[in-house]
Design an enzyme around this catalytic site. Sequence first.
Site, PDB file in Angstrom:
ATOM      1  N   GLN A 167     -10.414  -0.148  -2.944  1.00 54.59           N
ATOM      2  CA  GLN A 167     -11.339  -0.490  -1.869  1.00 54.59           C
ATOM      3  C   GLN A 167     -10.573  -0.803  -0.598  1.00 54.59           C
ATOM      4  OE1 GLN A 167     -13.572  -3.697  -3.854  1.00 54.59           O
ATOM      5  NE2 GLN A 167     -15.406  -2.414  -3.696  1.00 54.59           N
TER       6      GLN A 167
ATOM      7  N   ASP B 246      -0.717   4.045   8.792  1.00 59.41           N
ATOM      8  CA  ASP B 246      -1.033   3.018   7.791  1.00 59.41           C
ATOM      9  C   ASP B 246      -0.210   3.237   6.518  1.00 59.41           C
ATOM     10  OD1 ASP B 246      -2.197   0.756   6.771  1.00 59.41           O
ATOM     11  OD2 ASP B 246      -4.080   1.729   6.190  1.00 59.41           O
TER      12      ASP B 246
ATOM     13  N   SER C  41     -14.591   2.995  -0.204  1.00 58.95           N
ATOM     14  CA  SER C  41     -14.204   2.713  -1.588  1.00 58.95           C
ATOM     15  C   SER C  41     -13.916   4.032  -2.288  1.00 58.95           C
ATOM     16  CB  SER C  41     -15.324   1.973  -2.330  1.00 58.95           C
ATOM     17  OG  SER C  41     -15.581   0.720  -1.735  1.00 58.95           O
ATOM     18  N   VAL C  42     -12.991   3.995  -3.244  1.00 59.63           N
ATOM     19  CA  VAL C  42     -12.624   5.196  -3.987  1.00 59.63           C
ATOM     20  C   VAL C  42     -13.028   5.002  -5.445  1.00 59.63           C
ATOM     21  CG1 VAL C  42     -10.752   6.751  -4.648  1.00 59.63           C
ATOM     22  CG2 VAL C  42     -10.688   5.607  -2.428  1.00 59.63           C
TER      23      VAL C  42
ATOM     24  N   LYS D 226     -13.932   9.511  -2.293  1.00 54.32           N
ATOM     25  CA  LYS D 226     -13.856   8.442  -1.305  1.00 54.32           C
ATOM     26  C   LYS D 226     -15.211   8.335  -0.617  1.00 54.32           C
ATOM     27  CE  LYS D 226     -10.999   6.697   2.496  1.00 54.32           C
ATOM     28  NZ  LYS D 226      -9.777   6.934   3.286  1.00 54.32           N
TER      29      LYS D 226
ATOM     30  N   ALA E 125     -11.203  -1.309   4.057  1.00 48.72           N
ATOM     31  CA  ALA E 125     -12.111  -1.859   5.063  1.00 48.72           C
ATOM     32  C   ALA E 125     -13.285  -0.938   5.350  1.00 48.72           C
ATOM     33  CB  ALA E 125     -11.340  -2.138   6.349  1.00 48.72           C
ATOM     34  N   THR E 126     -13.074   0.364   5.209  1.00 56.54           N
ATOM     35  CA  THR E 126     -14.129   1.308   5.592  1.00 56.54           C
ATOM     36  C   THR E 126     -14.611   2.180   4.441  1.00 56.54           C
ATOM     37  OG1 THR E 126     -12.474   2.947   6.261  1.00 56.54           O
ATOM     38  CG2 THR E 126     -13.274   1.436   7.957  1.00 56.54           C
TER      39      THR E 126
ATOM     40  N   LEU F  13     -11.552   2.728  -8.121  1.00 55.75           N
ATOM     41  CA  LEU F  13     -10.098   2.911  -8.124  1.00 55.75           C
ATOM     42  C   LEU F  13      -9.428   2.108  -7.019  1.00 55.75           C
ATOM     43  CD1 LEU F  13      -9.862   6.774  -8.746  1.00 55.75           C
ATOM     44  CD2 LEU F  13      -9.494   4.945 -10.402  1.00 55.75           C
TER      45      LEU F  13
END
Length: 720
Positions: free
Chosen positions: A17, A135, A22-23, A38, A19-20, A15
């Site tokens: 991505q 963020d 992926s979903v 996640k 830096a730390t 779904l």
Amino acid sequence: MQSTQNYLWKTEDVLGQGATASVFKARNKKSGELVAVKVFNNASYLRPQEVQIREFEVLRKLHHQNIVKLFAVEEIENSKQKVLVMENCSGGSLLSRLEEPENAFGLSEAEFLIVLSCVVAGMNHLRENGIVHRDIKPGNIMRLIGEDGQSIYKLTDFGAARELDDDEKFISVYGTEEYLHPDMYKRAVLKKPQEKAYGVTVDLWSIGVTFYHAATGSLPFIPFGGPRRNKEVMYKITTKKPTGAIAGIQEQENGTIQWTYELPITCRLSLGLKRQLVPILANILEVDEEECWGFDQFFAETNDIVHRTIIHVFSLPQAVIHWVYIHSYNTATIFLEEVFRQTNIPPHHQEYFFEGYSYELEPNLQARNFSRTTETCPLILLSTEPEDQVGLRYRDPALEFPKFFPKVDVVADCSTAKDVLSATHQTLRISQSLQQCQELVLRGQYWVCETLKAEWLRILEKKQTVTATLSCLQQDEMKILLLYESIAGNGELPEIKGLAELKTRLQAVSEEISWCSHSTSSEYQAVVRCILCEVRKKISQMKEDRSIQQMEACLAKMQLIYNQFKKNRKHLRLPYNEQQIHKLDKLNLGHLAKNVLSVFQDNCVQQYQAALLAHGIRMRKVFEIRKYLKKLNRSLTTCSAEMSGCQDYLHKALDELPQRLLRVKKTSSAPAQVYLTEKHQDVLFGMQELQDQMKVVAHNLQRNNSIIQRFNGGAFTPSL
């Protein structure tokens, strides 16, 4: 396939991505419910332990409809890695929404208001819990489709979030560079030392950039070559921005920065919303913390927008539609002032129609009690004074269409195809707005002309009543004069002189009515009928026009080509046959774009310009007729008032006649008694007849006053 105790997913169902992490799209093993998991990558474990667990703790603390829900924290069965199990937002992110070709110039007004409401509500929940996100960006605002089909936006990705009160500071740097506060940008992107600590207002800067992006489809600060290629200029733009500016663009290498203080003309938001939004953007896109708003003022101003009622108003003389934002408790007086700010039509010159009826706004009527309006069914505004025509303002969509390069480049071709599709969507929207404007113009003209017809009828009725009343008064005046002369003998009574003056007054009224009679039968009635005939004919022609349908058909074909180009983009090189098809698709896309522009310029624009020209001519005629009708009405009203005064004088003269007879009898000699008795009987008979006639006059005057009242405040009920 990977799984935890209760959930499983395929690694190809990505779904998003970062830096730390992926979903992935996952399912509950028992219920089959779709969720999002996640999964953190190796880079995330290089962070301090307290940073790693911070996102878990933050999400556990938050419970709000505009924050992505945390269902569980579980471990992958084979690696024991912790994963976050969250609600699945099937509508993608706000960024994916903005990357759709139809939103290349920003969201629609209705959708933007939803984004505004949801983000403000979510941020308010964060501040209530003492959390700074750090963020905020469109990619971290997820979209869920509600049961009513309406979007619900939710804040997500709290990997950079931390607890921070309003008066606390932090020094660590997180975020995405295009949305970073300049102070953080200097340290994180330019790698320059920055001893300054950061406060919670860094989120406000990110929100400002996000809102601008959502409203326009573009970032507010763009150096030549883009933010990622020209970082020093990017920093210069954000730090040297003049107070009040909301965007800065460098169009040439080493060129000057063009500052803007308003949202662009291509933006889909109305003037009413822009007036509310621009001051907010200007005050949160401030580098100086002393100049930047705090969250309290930000929440106050944004919630003020969210809780306003929208009244749609179409200014008929100017041919422009407006969205008027007022509070539901605001009165009509405040509404008229807000309309004045947008149209420059003073409140005392404003007249309204709605669905074919004259729409009266009592000064204390609250907006919540106004009739419900829409873009296609607005209040129609008419001014009592002439107004300059404005028309729809738009940027020529031909300027938005890019050109293809002959060489096959699947990446570049896909990007160009997207731009062509975006320009086509914009062209279609402008065409629909032009057509809607013409429809509203014709509807308004029809209603106004029906009003004029109704006013003509009322004036004719009023004139007939006034004429009949005058005739009765003239007869009464003549009979009363004869009665007075018959008893005066050789002498002259004072009333005879007064009745002679009254005759002169009635003669003046007669001449005024004669002028009105001539005027009401003038060519103006024919002009009204002619305008109505033209409007009906134009409405019929518009129903037969297929320009919008032609453009929609082209757009559907272009969408198919763009979908194929997106598939081709995944391959570095196309086989020969597919490459030939790709070339043909490029040609077809170019031809379709030309067709769209041709229909737009040759049909939509020309018809719109012709409609505006005809509208201007008709409105000048309408204004002249309305002005003339008001003059006629004033003349007839003056005549009616004058006749009321004459009637009062005749009543008085008639009432005094018996006393005159008695005085004559007392002063008469005996031989004349028989003559006086006969004359007395004739006078009494005449008085009785006059009293009956004057009752008719009184009735006519009362009826005339009733007509005057209906003329001044009556409604009409034309239909279109």
